[in-house]
Motif scaffolding. Structure first.
Motif, mmCIF file in Angstrom:
data_model
loop_
_atom_site.group_PDB
_atom_site.id
_atom_site.type_symbol
_atom_site.label_atom_id
_atom_site.label_comp_id
_atom_site.label_asym_id
_atom_site.label_seq_id
_atom_site.Cartn_x
_atom_site.Cartn_y
_atom_site.Cartn_z
ATOM 1 N N GLY A 33 -0.901 7.801 7.826
ATOM 2 C CA GLY A 33 -0.876 8.656 6.643
ATOM 3 C C GLY A 33 -1.063 7.930 5.326
ATOM 4 N N PRO A 34 -0.345 6.818 5.105
ATOM 5 C CA PRO A 34 -0.529 6.096 3.846
ATOM 6 C C PRO A 34 -1.981 5.673 3.586
ATOM 7 N N SER A 35 -2.740 5.412 4.657
ATOM 8 C CA SER A 35 -4.156 5.071 4.472
ATOM 9 C C SER A 35 -4.928 6.270 3.946
ATOM 10 N N ILE A 36 -4.557 7.468 4.403
ATOM 11 C CA ILE A 36 -5.202 8.678 3.894
ATOM 12 C C ILE A 36 -4.822 8.900 2.433
ATOM 13 N N VAL A 37 -3.568 8.634 2.099
ATOM 14 C CA VAL A 37 -3.129 8.760 0.705
ATOM 15 C C VAL A 37 -3.987 7.881 -0.196
ATOM 16 N N ILE A 52 3.750 15.030 6.635
ATOM 17 C CA ILE A 52 4.201 15.794 5.472
ATOM 18 C C ILE A 52 4.631 14.889 4.323
ATOM 19 N N VAL A 53 5.153 13.693 4.620
ATOM 20 C CA VAL A 53 5.542 12.791 3.524
ATOM 21 C C VAL A 53 4.311 12.268 2.785
ATOM 22 N N PRO A 54 3.280 11.756 3.481
ATOM 23 C CA PRO A 54 2.051 11.409 2.762
ATOM 24 C C PRO A 54 1.460 12.594 1.996
ATOM 25 N N ALA A 55 1.593 13.804 2.560
ATOM 26 C CA ALA A 55 1.107 14.983 1.836
ATOM 27 C C ALA A 55 1.866 15.160 0.526
ATOM 28 N N MET A 56 3.178 14.935 0.565
ATOM 29 C CA MET A 56 3.991 15.010 -0.654
ATOM 30 C C MET A 56 3.541 13.964 -1.669
ATOM 31 N N GLY A 115 6.489 5.222 3.675
ATOM 32 C CA GLY A 115 5.905 6.452 3.148
ATOM 33 C C GLY A 115 5.324 7.345 4.223
ATOM 34 N N SER A 116 5.369 6.893 5.473
ATOM 35 C CA SER A 116 4.907 7.722 6.589
ATOM 36 C C SER A 116 6.069 8.540 7.128
ATOM 37 N N ILE A 140 13.166 -3.472 9.802
ATOM 38 C CA ILE A 140 12.093 -2.498 9.987
ATOM 39 C C ILE A 140 10.790 -3.136 9.522
ATOM 40 N N THR A 141 9.857 -3.261 10.439
ATOM 41 C CA THR A 141 8.574 -3.876 10.103
ATOM 42 C C THR A 141 7.474 -2.828 10.143
ATOM 43 N N ALA A 142 6.546 -2.896 9.203
ATOM 44 C CA ALA A 142 5.468 -1.913 9.097
ATOM 45 C C ALA A 142 4.309 -2.301 9.996
ATOM 46 N N LEU A 143 3.850 -1.358 10.799
ATOM 47 C CA LEU A 143 2.706 -1.550 11.677
ATOM 48 C C LEU A 143 1.643 -0.514 11.318
#
Length: 302
Positions: A33-37, A52-56, A115-116, A140-143
């Motif tokens: 999602g963050p890539s789409i944002v 929905i969070v990236p949409a927000m 943000g996802s 927590i690591t981001a993948l």
């Protein structure tokens, strides 16, 4: 994205539903999602199907758009190693502290980027349900999407994740020692995941096309629920049979995390929680209201 919360897209593409819209339709696949944002900043997309969070975040950034349909509900599962699952069953909320005491390190989650939906839901679950500080009590690591999460689980590089189908079923099918220790449907019934976000130029200036898109979305949801085997085939085709064999795709359809919907009203209560938490986590500048998030008019007109 190549995940089950966007199942309607797979069906609409493979069953030819896009042909009913009138205009030619082209799609672009993103890993998360963050890539789409990030890509949405130019305003090139008429419809975005993602969390929905990236949409927000897109709306918070001032891109004129609204949610016109939901794709799925209760889609997230928290996976952990079999060893930790036994510890969780015995110690409950104290399991993370016990894990650190026994191993000398913090439990390591790997999930989608900050943000996802998987990231926000994981932090919500840890903080609100478990009473664990996601910043200090675990790692927590981001993948970068479902593929990297799947590989990290299969290679044992992480201890757990917050993830949607088909990843849990793929991991199970390959015999990796992971299992679900929590499901969103238990602690946040109606949990929103992916939604259909429409740019205002489609939603307001081309209302007939917007309405027809949501109609075909609803048609796809009905198709998925009535024809799970064919829908699984479509998912395997779009995602790629090497990553998602047809048999595994079909098994993932039976998951409790595969609850496909179109009616946006069904995720309203969960959307309020996510809006609040997204603002608390500083992913949005303001806490978006239901009125700011949704345009129910398109759905209600059907």
């Amino acid at each position: 994205m190549p995940i089950y919360p966007d199942m309607q897209y797979f069906v609409m593409q493979e069953e030819g539903y896009f042909d009913e819209l009138g205009p030619d339709v082209s799609g672009k696949v993103f890993s998360d999602g963050p890539s789409i944002v990030q890509a949405s900043a130019k305003g090139d997309f008429d419809v975005m199907m993602f969390g929905i969070v990236p949409a927000m975040i897109v709306m918070d950034k001032g891109i004129p758009s609204s949610i016109t349909a939901a794709n799925i509900r209760d889609a997230m599962q928290i996976l952990a190693t079999d060893e930790f699952a036994a510890m969780w069953e015995e110690h409950g909320n104290e399991a993370f502290a016990k894990f650190e005491e026994q191993t000398g390190r913090k439990f390591k989650f790997g999930t989608f980027p900050p943000g996802s939906v998987p990231d926000i839901l994981l932090r919500y679950w840890l903080e609100q349900e478990v009473g664990v500080d996601p910043e200090n009590d675990v790692e927590i690591t981001a993948l970068a999407g479902a593929g990297p999460v799947r590989q990290a689980l299969l290679s044992g590089k992480i201890d757990g994740t917050s993830i949607m189908e088909p990843v849990p079923t793929i991991v199970e099918a390959r015999g990796a020692p992971f299992q679900s220790i929590a499901w969103a449907g238990d602690f946040m019934p109606g949990q929103p995941a992916a939604v259909t976000l429409m740019h205002d130029r489609l939603r307001e200036e081309n209302r007939e096309v917007a309405t027809e898109f949501v109609r075909q979305h609803r048609r796809a949801t009905r198709f998925v629920n009535e024809n799970p085997e064919t829908a699984a085939q479509h998912a395997s085709t779009v995602i790629g049979e090497e990553a998602l064999p047809v048999e595994t795709a079909r098994r993932a359809m039976d998951s409790r995390a595969s609850a496909f919907i179109s009616n946006p009203h069904e995720i309203e209560s969960g959307a309020k929680i996510f809006a609040d938490y997204a603002q608390q986590a500083r992913k949005t500048e303001q806490e978006l209201t239901v009125e700011e998030l949704f345009d129910y008019g398109v759905w209600d007109s059907l």
